[in-house]
Design an enzyme around this catalytic site. Structure first.
Site, PDB file in Angstrom:
ATOM      1  N   ASN A   9       0.862  -1.350   0.016  1.00  0.00           N
ATOM      2  CA  ASN A   9      -0.070  -0.013  -0.101  1.00  0.00           C
ATOM      3  C   ASN A   9       0.960   1.243   0.063  1.00  0.00           C
ATOM      4  OD1 ASN A   9      -1.422   2.281   1.116  1.00  0.00           O
ATOM      5  ND2 ASN A   9      -3.182   0.812   1.731  1.00  0.00           N
ATOM      6  N   HIS A  12       0.921   6.202   1.689  1.00  0.00           N
ATOM      7  CA  HIS A  12       1.740   7.282   2.662  1.00  0.00           C
ATOM      8  C   HIS A  12       2.956   7.854   2.008  1.00  0.00           C
ATOM      9  CE1 HIS A  12      -1.331   6.780   5.830  1.00  0.00           C
ATOM     10  NE2 HIS A  12      -1.081   5.587   5.688  1.00  0.00           N
ATOM     11  N   HIS A  45      -5.691   3.652  -1.568  1.00  0.00           N
ATOM     12  CA  HIS A  45      -6.952   3.804  -1.064  1.00  0.00           C
ATOM     13  C   HIS A  45      -7.227   5.371  -1.277  1.00  0.00           C
ATOM     14  CE1 HIS A  45      -9.775   4.253   2.931  1.00  0.00           C
ATOM     15  NE2 HIS A  45     -10.234   4.523   1.964  1.00  0.00           N
ATOM     16  N   ARG A  47      -9.385   8.239  -0.681  1.00  0.00           N
ATOM     17  CA  ARG A  47     -10.293   8.644   0.582  1.00  0.00           C
ATOM     18  C   ARG A  47     -11.447   9.598   0.108  1.00  0.00           C
ATOM     19  NH1 ARG A  47      -8.806   6.179   5.713  1.00  0.00           N
ATOM     20  NH2 ARG A  47     -10.439   7.539   6.586  1.00  0.00           N
ATOM     21  N   ARG A  51      -7.018  12.688   1.210  1.00  0.00           N
ATOM     22  CA  ARG A  51      -5.984  13.227   2.091  1.00  0.00           C
ATOM     23  C   ARG A  51      -4.352  12.816   1.576  1.00  0.00           C
ATOM     24  NH1 ARG A  51      -7.510   9.941   7.593  1.00  0.00           N
ATOM     25  NH2 ARG A  51      -9.397  10.812   7.098  1.00  0.00           N
ATOM     26  N   GLU A  75      -8.801   0.418  -2.854  1.00  0.00           N
ATOM     27  CA  GLU A  75      -9.686   0.565  -1.519  1.00  0.00           C
ATOM     28  C   GLU A  75     -10.616   1.853  -1.575  1.00  0.00           C
ATOM     29  OE1 GLU A  75      -6.044  -1.243   1.543  1.00  0.00           O
ATOM     30  OE2 GLU A  75      -6.788   0.768   1.647  1.00  0.00           O
ATOM     31  N   THR A 106      -8.133   3.526   8.836  1.00  0.00           N
ATOM     32  CA  THR A 106      -9.565   2.654   8.775  1.00  0.00           C
ATOM     33  C   THR A 106      -9.376   2.058   9.922  1.00  0.00           C
ATOM     34  OG1 THR A 106      -9.319   2.488   6.400  1.00  0.00           O
ATOM     35  CG2 THR A 106     -10.606   0.962   7.332  1.00  0.00           C
ATOM     36  N   GLU A 156     -11.099  -9.357   3.434  1.00  0.00           N
ATOM     37  CA  GLU A 156      -9.700  -8.976   4.195  1.00  0.00           C
ATOM     38  C   GLU A 156      -9.856  -8.826   5.605  1.00  0.00           C
ATOM     39  OE1 GLU A 156      -6.889  -6.299   2.030  1.00  0.00           O
ATOM     40  OE2 GLU A 156      -6.253  -5.476   3.939  1.00  0.00           O
ATOM     41  N   HIS A 198      -3.508  -4.611   7.964  1.00  0.00           N
ATOM     42  CA  HIS A 198      -3.576  -3.159   8.826  1.00  0.00           C
ATOM     43  C   HIS A 198      -2.643  -3.568  10.056  1.00  0.00           C
ATOM     44  CE1 HIS A 198      -4.859   0.573  10.346  1.00  0.00           C
ATOM     45  NE2 HIS A 198      -5.612   0.747   9.469  1.00  0.00           N
TER      46      HIS A 198
HETATM   47  N1  PXP Z   1      -5.753  -2.875   4.153  1.00  0.00           N
HETATM   48  C1  PXP Z   1      -6.800  -2.058   4.257  1.00  0.00           C
HETATM   49  C2  PXP Z   1      -8.260  -2.639   3.720  1.00  0.00           C
HETATM   50  C3  PXP Z   1      -6.454  -0.844   4.677  1.00  0.00           C
HETATM   51  O1  PXP Z   1      -7.461  -0.062   4.724  1.00  0.00           O
HETATM   52  C4  PXP Z   1      -5.121  -0.492   4.879  1.00  0.00           C
HETATM   53  C5  PXP Z   1      -4.833   0.653   5.350  1.00  0.00           C
HETATM   54  O2  PXP Z   1      -4.918   1.605   4.191  1.00  0.00           O
HETATM   55  C6  PXP Z   1      -4.464  -1.562   5.000  1.00  0.00           C
HETATM   56  C7  PXP Z   1      -4.522  -2.804   4.612  1.00  0.00           C
HETATM   57  C8  PXP Z   1      -2.733  -1.337   5.265  1.00  0.00           C
HETATM   58  O3  PXP Z   1      -2.596  -1.037   6.429  1.00  0.00           O
HETATM   59  P1  PXP Z   1      -1.287  -0.347   6.989  1.00  0.00           P
HETATM   60  O4  PXP Z   1      -0.907   0.735   6.416  1.00  0.00           O
HETATM   61  O5  PXP Z   1      -1.463  -0.291   8.394  1.00  0.00           O
HETATM   62  O6  PXP Z   1      -0.050  -1.383   6.671  1.00  0.00           O
END
Ligand code: PXP
Length: 252
Positions: A9, A12, A45, A47, A51, A75, A106, A156, A198
């Site tokens: 992901n 960030h 994602h 949003r 952001r 996402e 999330t 998930e 997550h």
């Molecule tokens: N899976 C989903 C559905 C999420 O919303 C997120 C966070 O955007 C992640 C995985 C990844 O989580 P993390 O950034 O904490 O590794």
């Protein structure tokens, strides 16, 4: 045992870029590096408040992943706006997540059991467009059953509570891990593919990766954080190696 896929992901990277309102660092460059480093796919994602990831990022990431023949996991909140964007790009996968503007990330899973009437038509329209639909849920038997009922192909499992418990040294960690294991088993028995994500880091990835029913982990924040200290490629390679080692130990 089957190989566990890693979705990276890159949200960030966009968070850092947006802090300066410039075009650097570019999430697409991170996506290219992630794929080269051993990620199986890219997760982003979009949003409601934009952001981090922007609409333009999704355009670029869609094209990039298509060109590389790798999956984009989009996402999205269950809204008309996000549904329209997903239908425009038709990513490989759409992961439906709950979204509240005031949350930092999330914070919980989607209430599929309570939101059946709202979620089922979105699942159908995305599936009809050729997307694999995943629902981001807590490790709760009622949510697993509801996910199967609304026609999702994938769930998930939200690993945030477990990962927090490990980091805090909480005695709840074992129970939360058991719930994840149980939910993964229940889901496969109901014909669902199971992913998890997550809050996963180098410490928590192992106990999660050994859950045999899991097909994919989605990891973002920790890898982008580690990229500051060690670089993105070594961070992804180490995570990939930990996942593979966990699977190999389990198979032995
Ligand atoms: N899976 C989903 C559905 C999420 O919303 C997120 C966070 O955007 C992640 C995985 C990844 O989580 P993390 O950034 O904490 O590794």
């Amino acid at each position: 045992m089957n190989r566990l896929r890693l979705g990276v992901n890159i949200d960030h990277v966009a968070t850092i870029r947006n802090a300066r309102g410039s075009s650097y660092p570019d999430p697409a460059r991170a996506a290219e590096l992630a794929l080269a480093a051993g990620a199986d796919g890219i997760t982003a994602h979009l949003r409601e408040d934009r952001r981090h990831i922007s609409d333009a990022d999704i355009e670029v990431l869609s094209a990039l992943t298509r060109k590389r023949g790798r999956p984009l996991n989009f996402e999205m909140a269950v809204t008309d706006e996000m549904q329209a964007i997903a239908l425009k790009h038709r990513p490989h996968a759409c992961c439906l997540v709950p979204e509240r503007r005031e949350e930092r990330t999330t914070e919980g899973g989607l209430d599929v059991a309570g939101g059946h009437n709202r979620i089922a038509p979105v699942v159908t329209s995305l599936r009809d467009a050729g997307c694999r639909v995943s629902l981001f849920i807590e490790a709760d038997p009622a949510q697993v059953a509801a996910a199967a009922k609304v026609g999702a192909q994938v769930i998930e499992l939200h690993t945030g509570a477990y990962c927090d418990a490990v980091r805090e040294g909480s005695p709840d960690a074992e129970r939360l891990l058991r719930q994840l294991r149980q939910a993964a088993g229940d889901a496969v028995a109901q014909g669902l593919e199971v992913h998890a994500g997550h809050g996963i880091d180098y410490e928590t990835v192992r106990p999660i990766a050994v859950i045999p029913e899991l097909a994919e982990l989605n990891i973002g924040h920790f890898l982008i954080g580690e990229a500051i200290f060690t670089g993105l490629v070594p961070a992804i390679q180490r995570m990939r190696a930990l996942m593979d080692e966990a699977r190999a130990e389990r198979a032995a």
